[in-house]
Structures are given as structure tokens and as C-alpha cells.
Design an enzyme around this catalytic site. Structure first.
Site, PDB file in Angstrom:
ATOM      1  N   LYS A  79       0.853  -1.186   0.000  1.00 29.43           N
ATOM      2  CA  LYS A  79       0.000   0.000   0.000  1.00 29.43           C
ATOM      3  C   LYS A  79       0.895   1.244   0.000  1.00 29.43           C
ATOM      4  O   LYS A  79       1.949   1.250   0.643  1.00 29.43           O
ATOM      5  CB  LYS A  79      -0.899  -0.032   1.246  1.00 29.43           C
ATOM      6  CG  LYS A  79      -2.001   1.032   1.263  1.00 29.43           C
ATOM      7  CD  LYS A  79      -2.897   0.851   2.495  1.00 29.43           C
ATOM      8  CE  LYS A  79      -3.945   1.947   2.623  1.00 29.43           C
ATOM      9  NZ  LYS A  79      -4.793   1.786   3.816  1.00 29.43           N
ATOM     10  N   SER A 155      -9.629   2.361   3.027  1.00 27.55           N
ATOM     11  CA  SER A 155      -8.704   3.015   2.128  1.00 27.55           C
ATOM     12  C   SER A 155      -7.774   2.079   1.353  1.00 27.55           C
ATOM     13  O   SER A 155      -7.170   2.496   0.379  1.00 27.55           O
ATOM     14  CB  SER A 155      -7.859   4.009   2.921  1.00 27.55           C
ATOM     15  OG  SER A 155      -7.022   3.325   3.841  1.00 27.55           O
ATOM     16  N   SER A 179      -9.954   0.004   7.185  1.00 26.90           N
ATOM     17  CA  SER A 179      -9.371   0.186   5.855  1.00 26.90           C
ATOM     18  C   SER A 179      -8.847  -1.078   5.182  1.00 26.90           C
ATOM     19  O   SER A 179      -8.520  -1.058   3.994  1.00 26.90           O
ATOM     20  CB  SER A 179      -8.256   1.228   5.901  1.00 26.90           C
ATOM     21  OG  SER A 179      -8.808   2.525   5.933  1.00 26.90           O
TER      22      SER A 179
END
Lengths: 491, 491
Positions: A79, A155, A179
Site C-alpha cells: 500500500k 482506504s 481500511s
């Protein structure tokens, strides 16, 4: 419908048996990503050359008969809020659009040491602030492989979309209020947010330090267990990482779940929950009953305060964590500022996106003299009560089951203009972060619109193995996790 | 004793109330929250890493040595050591603060209470006073902004960023500049005795802010105060206080009110100027540092620290005057210089006439080390050899005056005292018959002065003694010469 099977665990054996080469594994992973990325926009960077070079190096080692690590040859994505020496680390923000970290995050170092190979960085909501990956200032929205007009959740939306649309890779995500779990739910994959302190945060761009935790998004609980067994453990660079021993996660999976007690919290099935989500989750709970798991109702009475508590604490910490992006030392700097104050004000106004600014403003406000007591301190007190709810519930049950999200993936643009509506999506995931307990989300079926529904299991702090074991048992008797979405490159 | 400063409130109906905030840089090997070297004077930005640069993703780790030293300082000052202490974030923007917050301590400092015993001389003799402490806490230092003259840019050096800093807050217990000066000097001495800081005001390892208010004599009410920041020498502290007390008295004498503000002292003009008013005061938005776990001191650890404390200056002063019987002056001079005091005590192991040794150490040894700008231990004579020299003087083997030449000749080698005296031909002649012969000879040669002496002219004795000394080339023991001259002349 295409199906897929867990595979990162088998890569090492295939390499050792000479059935494949690391270079071929990387080529295949690159092929898959390139096949789906134009539609999904799930990555921010792809490390083709670097990954192939590492693969060649690994093949040489294998040729010499060197013992490969547990995840040898496994391609992994990172990420974009986790530091890698390779490429840039931007947290999808224009405030650090070209930031090159001078070090690898501890999780990245651990994966490298285990022989895994970084292959791409994945898209996200700026600094992890969002539940749809629409707040990406660098790449733009990522799309859901089940329906490309819909969000993948967020996210960690890039990681979730790739985990659903490809196979044979490991995907690092981070979870501050859901997330990892919420996008896992929307994309039909398995995502675990480990207990707070289980995985080092060193190298994770902080959003809210007391809530942030790194985890993974995979096609199965078994893959999650394999990944966690490498990334978990004490890190001397992270004072909040726990020194307690890391269990043998893969071994723990095999233990029978019969007799485990699963709590169903009434507060987690409010009226606002979508009817189809409710139905799929109830069916999922029935699966557990058939497996011999005991179910009983439990109460977590302070759940109704979890979301406001989360909003206040996460914003307060974020306002401080994001102060370093000030245009002075690195990142975006405003042109021709008149004086220091304008340098700060304009650099930050130009660099941060709207959602990030909103949370910085909220956080600054709730920590300000005169409001500190009423907001921040109050939220910290409520957080304690929420944690106590879990402590008392876990005296009666071994784990807690509930939906991951009250809804399924929604169309891009549907909620982005109404922050409160978007925050409401987090209500079932934020308690895990506030209570520092582990949480896993895994698919329990599709809606009539062919969108995945996620089932969530919470465990006691540091009983990550228990939530993995329950999810694995579920996946041993069901095939939901094997369903591949329309956008799929894995076969 | 410290040099006496005149008290500006003398002869006025006012009394000053003074409190000090001292900042002491600890000389731990590494910085407060990372492994970077803690050293003054390196090339800018060479002692830095992702942590002290405030890079995204980096996390602090507490320096155990700094915690231990802070507790030692607290124990030496009689503070209550917190069993449970934690760090907090102090949020503000400045280019020398790369994270946008300083890790400090807010409501649970390491040390509470305590006191510092000071002594100084004024018109009424030696004054001893106990100055109360409010608290001592640990924090990280900021970097340094560098402004070049006539250039629009500024630079930032982060070598100092993250250096451990003790903040020692006194009660408003002081009333004169000299009291404040004495307190600050004693604080420095305590740090030097504990070996935790060099407390060099020029290098900024000791810095000081002062709070001042003025009230009618006899009142116990605390009135509006001003703060003067960043005073970087003992003299500046005293001068700034004198100036500010005088300024406030003038304002009050006119019947006007003091405005609460923060001032900067200009040492060249001897004036203060306003840095910011009350309304511009920062709101630091303190909250607990979520990247660090609270710190627990165990009883055993605190006890072991307490037992390992060296003798502190106030205790040593009493011992030197009491058990060793030194004059107050000599005891004070020795106690104020850690190295000299140790030199003195080592010399006593060879020769235990404390006052004789103290005379030499505080005169000749001190002059030598001051002149060469080095410590007593570095001048090239061991305490044992110096003690040998003092013993030779006391035993009449060399005159006190000639001994200075012997001392010079002993520097930088290991030769014994007797050998050096012999080589220089400086043995003192104490043989009565030899001296009596010389005395007789001189008396015979100088009938005039002899007559004068018999008439009662004291000065003429000195003349005759001088002549004997001259004849013996300075080697005769002047005490014996005097005695024999008097004997021969029957006076």
C-alpha cells in the site's frame, strides 16, 4: 463463474521442486496486474525491473542450493503509505508526490528476508482517510472488479481490488478504522487487521498512531495466516509493538472449531443494515453452527458511540501526525511564499486534499484549549468503555461475529460529497481499532446484484489465530472465497 | 562565593519574585528517541536519521540512559520520582522542529517537587537558602535555524534535533538576581557532579528562561509576571533580571499595571524587547504521545539509582569544612570544581594535612590549569606528587616560594620531589649552626642596622634577615634565620 485457489503458500514448494522459477512467477504476476490495472487503476507504481532482478537473484540462490525463505518467490504489493526504498511512497497525496523513502518499512524488510519480492504499490485514499479509494490525489479512484462502476471500498482499495482480480500475490494494507476489512468485504476477499501491536508500524505513514495497524488482503484465511506468520512480531524500532511470542498461525488453522463460542452482538445488527447483507451474514452464522460452533447473544452497549469516538481520536492524532508535511523539509512547497507563515499555510493548502484538510481541522479543533476536555478527553474515556465492553464480552465468548459493513460496494460518486454518510460505513469496523482487538473480514456470499458481502469476526487481543482459525474453518466448507469477479486475470 | 550583584529592590518598598526554567542537554551517547550520535559541533545535518529528521513512517524509541539520568537528577534534588510517567506531544510549527511537534511531558513528569540548596555571600555574610522545585521533565531538543546576514534564505541544522533535554522548573522562590545566579550555578554543579551534562551555556547545553514579577514587600500575592527567554550566560541572567526588576518597579511606582508578555534580552544594550504578548501565546494542543508506551519505574530500580548517587556539592561542602577543617573559602573553591575537588581528595591520600594541600591546589594548581585552559588532572603532575611537594614544604625541605619553581619543574614528568629539589639546588638550609654563622657574619658587617634594631626599629630586623638570605642564596629557612637573628641580638 471462474474459481481460484490459494497459492502463495505453494510457490516456495514449486520453486524447490523445480516446477517453476521465480522469474516465471514474477512474469505471471506482472501479466495479471497489467491485464486488470487499466480497468481497475489499482496500482500507483509497478516495479517490473526491480522485481525481475530480485527474482533472478533468488533463482541463482536456489540453483546454489541455498535454503529459501518461507515466502520465497511470492510477489507482494505494498500500500502506498508503507515505505519502500524502491520507488516512491506518496500515501496518494500531492503533499509528497515524489517522496522517496530512505528506508524500507519493517514489514517490507521481513517479507524481503522471507524471500518475497515487491512488485507494485497500491492505490488508496489519501493518507488512509476514506472508505472508497475515491480520495486518491495521485491515481484517482480505483474500481471494484465485481462492478467497475462501483468503489472497491477503502482506504486499502487498490490492494483489495488486486487481491480479488489476481491470484498468487501477497497484498499489504493498513487499517485505522476498517481500511483493510471494509474493502476486503466489498471486493470479496479475506482481509485481516491484526491485534494492535502485533505487526510493526515502523515505516507506515501514520494516520492515527493508536489505531493504525498493518495487515494483509488475500484470497483466503490460510494465505493470511502464512503472511502474518512472517510479518508479525516485536520490532525494536516500534515501541508499541508487542513482545509476546508469535503463534504458529498455519498450525493453529488446523485445530477443530467445535465448541468455540461465537458471540452475536445485537448492537451490530441495526436497522440501517442492508437486508441482503443481513441475510448473507445470518446464513454465514448458520454455517458456523453447522460446524459445531456455539452461538449466543452478547451486548457491546457502547457501540453506538464508537463512530464519533473514532472520528475525534483519529482526527486529533492525524492533525499532529500530518504536521510534518509543512513544505520545509520535504514534499510540496508553495512557490514564492511571503514569509514563514505563508510558506506553511499555502504549502499545506495546496498539497492536502479536501478530506485530509477536513480531518486536520477537526483534529486541531478538538485538541484546542477550551475544547480539549469536552471532545478529545471525553473520546478517550469513551474509548475505555468500548474496550471494557469487549473485555466483558470475551469472558463469555471466544469470538464475535457481525457484518463487516452495513452495505455492499456503492457506485463511485454516490457518497463522496457527504462525509457523514461515508463515515457511517465504518460503524462496524472502527470498534476493533478502538479496542485494539483483531478483526477479519471474509466473503459470505453475493447479493442479488452480484456484489460480495463480508462477514467479520473479532477476537481477543493477540488471539489473531482464533479469528483466522474460524475463517479458515468456514472456508473449508464453503466456496464463497473461491468466486472470482468479472474482472479477473488469475486463470 | 559568587560575586555579589546589587539588589535593585534595596531601599525600595518592592520585592521581586523570580522563578527559573532551566534547560539542560544531557550528554547521553545517543539522542533521546533514535540512535544518532549526540555531539556538539559536527558539520550541519551529519548526525541525523529518519527518526530525528521526522521522516514519514519513522517512530521514536525512548533512550533508557536519558530516563535513568533524569531520575538521578531528580533523586539528587530530593524530588519524588514518578513510578508511572509518559510522554506527550507539544504541537507547534517551526522550521527547526521537523515533526511539527516536540515530544515532551505534560501532566506526568518524571520528577515532582524537590529543592536545590544554594549558598552565596552578600553584605551580611554567607547566605544559605533552599530553592524549591516544581518539576523536572524530559523532552527532545529542537534543531537550529541559521540565518545568514543580508540573505533572504535561512538554513536548518538538525544535528541538535532529538538531543535529550531536561527541563527543570523552580518555584518562584527567588527574590534577587544574585539568588537566581547562585541557584543556576548550583544546578550546573549538580549536573557536573552527576556527570550527566557539561552545562556549557555558550554551547547551549544549559539554557534558561526566567519569570519575574514585583510586589510590595511583605505581600504574599503573586502578581502579573513577564518571561524572559533564552538567556545564554550567567551574567545575562543576572543583568536581565536587574533590568527587568527595575523596569517593573518604575511602572508600578507610576501606579501602572504590568503587561503579561514574553521578552527577549539584548545583552549588548542591556535591555529587553517584547517577543509576544499574552494574546499571542501558543496553544500547544498537548496530548499523550501515542507512539510511546507509558514508562514504569520499579521501586528496585529507583533504589539502585539512589544508592549509586555520588556525594553532592552541598554535602561535600559541609564535609570539607567540618571533617577536614578547611576554611570556608577553600572549601567553596574546591567544591565548585569537580575535577579540582577530586584532585584534592586524591592528594590527601598521600599527605593528609588538608589545609596545606588545599592552599596549594586552590592557588598554584588552579592558576596553572586556568592559565593553560585545561583541567587540574591534565596539567602534568599527579595528586600524589603534588602532595609530596606540599609535605616537603611543611617539613622545611624547600621554601614555600622556591617550591613554585619545583612545581614547574615537576610538570610533565614523573620525577620525585626530592630529586627535583636537589637538581635545582633549592634545598632549604635549616641547619642551625650553618645559619648562625651566617647571621653572625651579617651582624658584624652591618653595625648601623644592628644599632637600629636595639633601639626598637622592627624594619631593620627584616633588613638583616634579607642579608642572611642573600648570603645563603635564598636557601636558608627564613623562619630559622629570623629566630637566630633575634637570638643573637637578644631582642
Amino acid at each position: 463463474m471462474t474459481t481460484r485457489e490459494a497459492s502463495i503458500i505453494e510457490i516456495r514448494d514449486s520453486l524447490l521442486a523445480g516446477r517453476t522459477k521465480a522469474v516465471e512467477v514474477i512474469h505471471e504476476a506482472l501479466r495479471q496486474i497489467r491485464a486488470v490495472d487499466p480497468q481497475l487503476r489499482a496500482t500507483s507504481q509497478i516495479f517490473q525491473e526491480e522485481a525481475l532482478a530480485r527474482a533472478e537473484e533468488l533463482d541463482m540462490k536456489l540453483k546454489k542450493g541455498e535454503e529459501p525463505g518461507l515466502l520465497a518467490g511470492v510477489p507482494f504489493t505494498v500500500k502506498d503509505n508503507i515505505c519502500t526504498r524502491t520507488g516512491t511512497t506518496t500515501a496518494a497525496s500531492k503533499i509528497i508526490p515524489t517522496f522517496r523513502a530512505p528506508y524500507d518499512a519493517t514489514v517490507v524488510l521481513k517479507l524481503l528476508a522471507a524471500g518475497a519480492i515487491p512488485i507494485a504499490k497500491t492505490n488508496m485514499d489519501e493518507f488512509g482517510m476514506g472508505s472508497s479509494t475515491e480520495n486518491s490525489a495521485t491515481v484517482g479512484p480505483t474500481r471494484n472488479p465485481w462492478r467497475t462502476t462501483h468503489v472497491p471500498g477503502g482506504s486499502s482499495g487498490g490492494a483489495a481490488a488486486l487481491a480479488a482480480a489476481t491470484r498468487g500475490m501477497l497484498h499489504l494494507g493498513s487499517d485505522t478504522g476498517g481500511s483493510i476489512r471494509q474493502p476486503a468485504s466489498y471486493c470479496g476477499v479475506t482481509g485481516i487487521k491484526p491485534s494492535y501491536g502485533r505487526v510493526s508500524r515502523y515505516g507506515l505513514l501514520a494516520f492515527a498512531s493508536s489505531l493504525d495497524q498493518i495487515g494483509v488482503l488475500q484470497s483466503s484465511a490460510r494465505e493470511c495466516a502464512a503472511a502474518l506468520s512472517v510479518i508479525a512480531g516485536r520490532d525494536p524500532m516500534d515501541s508499541t509493538s508487542a513482545s509476546r511470542a508469535v503463534p504458529h498461525y498455519l498450525g493453529e488453522l488446523e485445530r477443530d472449531v467445535r465448541g468455540l463460542r461465537l458471540g452475536i452482538p445485537t448492537e451490530y445488527f441495526p436497522d440501517a443494515i442492508d437486508a441482503e447483507v443481513r441475510a448473507r451474514v445470518q446464513e454465514g452464522i448458520d454455517v458456523f453452527r453447522r460446524l459445531g460452533v456455539e452461538t449466543r447473544e452478547v451486548s457491546l452497549p457502547h457501540t453506538r458511540y464508537a463512530n464519533p469516538t473514532y472520528v475525534l481520536i483519529s482526527a486529533a492524532e492525524a492533525s499532529s501526525n500530518l504536521a510534518r508535511y509543512d513544505g520545509v523539509h520535504y514534499g510540496h512547497r508553495a512557490r514564492n511564499p511571503q514569509g514563514l507563515v505563508e510558506l506553511y499555510a499555502r504549502s499545506r493548502a495546496e498539497g492536502f486534499g479536501a478530506e485530509v484538510k477536513r480531518r486536520i481541522m477537526v483534529g486541531t479543533f478538538v485538541l484546542s484549549a477550551g475544547y480539549h476536555e469536552a471532545f478529545y478527553n471525553k473520546a478517550c474515556k469513551v474509548r475505555k468503555l468500548i474496550r471494557q465492553d469487549f473485555e466483558s464480552a470475551f469472558k463469555e465468548v471466544d469470538a464475535i461475529v457481525c457484518p463487516t459493513s452495513p452495505v455492499t460496494a456503492f457506485p463511485i460518486g454516490a457518497k463522496i460529497d457527504d462525509p457523514l454518510k461515508l463515515y457511517a460505513v465504518d460503524i462496524l469496523t472502527v470498534p476493533a481499532n478502538l479496542a485494539t482487538v483483531p478483526g477479519i473480514s471474509f466473503p459470505c456470499g453475493l447479493t442479488s446484484e452480484k456484489l460480495p458481502v463480508g462477514l467479520q469476526i473479532y477476537g481477543r487481543p493477540f488471539e489473531d489465530h482464533t479469528v483466522l482459525r474460524l475463517a479458515h474453518a468456514f472456508q473449508m466448507t464453503t466456496k464463497f472465497h473461491l468466486a472470482a469477479p468479472p474482472v479477473y486475470a488469475g486463470s | 562565593m559568587t560575586k555579589s550583584k546589587s539588589d535593585p529592590t534595596d531601599g525600595t518598598p518592592f520585592e521581586a519574585v523570580i522563578g527559573l526554567e532551566a534547560h539542560v542537554q544531557l550528554k547521553t551517547r545517543s539522542k533521546m528517541f533514535c540512535g544518532c550520535e549526540n555531539r556538539f559541533g559536527a558539520e550541519p545535518n551529519t548526525l541525523v536519521c529518519p527518526v530525528c529528521l521526522g521522516h514519514p513512517g519513522s517512530l521514536p524509541v525512548v533512550n533508557r540512559q536519558a530516563m535513568e539520568w533524569a531520575a538521578r537528577v531528580g533523586l539528587a534534588c530530593g524530588c519524588e520520582i514518578a513510578r508511572f510517567t509518559k510522554f506527550d506531544r507539544k504541537n507547534y510549527y517551526y522550521p527547526d522542529l521537523p515533526k511539527g511537534y516536540q515530544i515532551s511531558q505534560y501532566d506526568l513528569p518524571i520528577c515532582n517537587g524537590g529543592e536545590v540548596e544554594v549558598h552565596f555571600a552578600n553584605d551580611s555574610g554567607v547566605v544559605r537558602r533552599k530553592i524549591g522545585l516544581v518539576r523536572i521533565h524530559l523532552e527532545e531538543d529542537a534543531g537550529k535555524n541559521i540565518h545568514a546576514e543580508a540573505r533572504p534564505e535561512s538554513w536548518v541544522d538538525l544535528n541538535r534535533a532529538g538531543v535529550p533535554l531536561l527541563e527543570i522548573v523552580s518555584k518562584p522562590d527567588m527574590h534577587t538576581p544574585e539568588e537566581a545566579g547562585a541557584y543556576l550555578r548550583m544546578l550546573r554543579l549538580i549536573m557536573l557532579y552527576l556527570g550527566v551534562s557539561d552545562c556549557n551555556m555558550e554551547e547551549g547545553t544549559l539554557r534558561c528562561d526566567v519569570n519575574i514579577s514585583v510586589r510590595p514587600r511583605g505581600s504574599t500575592h503573586l502578581e502579573t509576571r513577564t518571561e524572559i527567554k533564552n538567556l545564554n550566560s550567567f551574567t545575562h541572567v543576572e543583568n536581565a533580571l536587574q533590568h527587568e526588576i527595575t523596569r517593573q518597579m518604575k511602572i508600578k511606582a507610576r501606579g501602572e499595571k504590568i503587561v503579561q508578555q514574553t521578552l527577549l534580552f539584548d545583552p549588548e544594550k542591556g535591555e529587553t524587547r517584547v517577543m509576544r504578548g499574552k494574546e499571542e501565546a501558543h496553544d500547544y494542543r498537548y496530548f499523550p504521545e501515542p507512539d510511546l508506551a507509558p514508562w514504569i519505574f520499579s521501586e528496585e530500580w529507583i533504589e539502585s539509582l539512589r544508592k549509586s548517587l555520588p556525594e553532592m556539592p552541598a554535602v561535600r561542602l559541609q564535609r570539607f569544612q567540618g571533617a577536614l577543617g578547611l576554611s570556608p573559602y577553600h572549601a567553596d573553591v574546591l567544591v565548585r570544581d569537580v575535577v579540582m575537588a577530586e584532585f584534592f581528595e586524591e592528594a590527601l591520600e598521600t599527605y593528609d594535612k588538608a589545609q596545606s594541600v588545599a592552599n596549594w591546589v586552590t592557588n598554584v594548581v588552579r592558576e596553572e590549569s586556568n592559565a593553560r585552559g585545561i583541567s587540574a588532572k591534565e596539567i602534568g603532575i599527579s595528586p600524589a606528587r603534588l602532595a609530596g611537594l606540599v609535605r616537603a614544604i611543611d617539613e622545611g625541605k624547600v621554601s614555600n616560594q622556591k617550591a613554585r619553581d619545583v612545581f614547574k619543574a615537576m610538570l610533565g614528568n614523573t620525577r620525585a620531589v626530592a630529586e627535583v629539589i636537589g637538581e635545582l639546588g633549592l634545598e632549604q638550609i635549616s641547619d642551625d649552626s650553618f645559619i648562625r654563622n651566617a647571621v653572625k657574619e651579617v651582624i658584624g658587617k652591618h653595625p648601623g642596622p644592628v644599632e637600629d634594631v636595639k633601639k626598637g626599629k622592627e624594619n631593620s630586623i627584616n633588613f638583616l634577615v634579607g642579608q642572611v638570605m642573600r648570603q645563603s642564596k635564598g636557601k636558608a629557612n627564613p623562619g630559622i634565620v629570623l629566630k637566630l637573628v633575634k637570638e643573637e641580638l637578644g631582642v
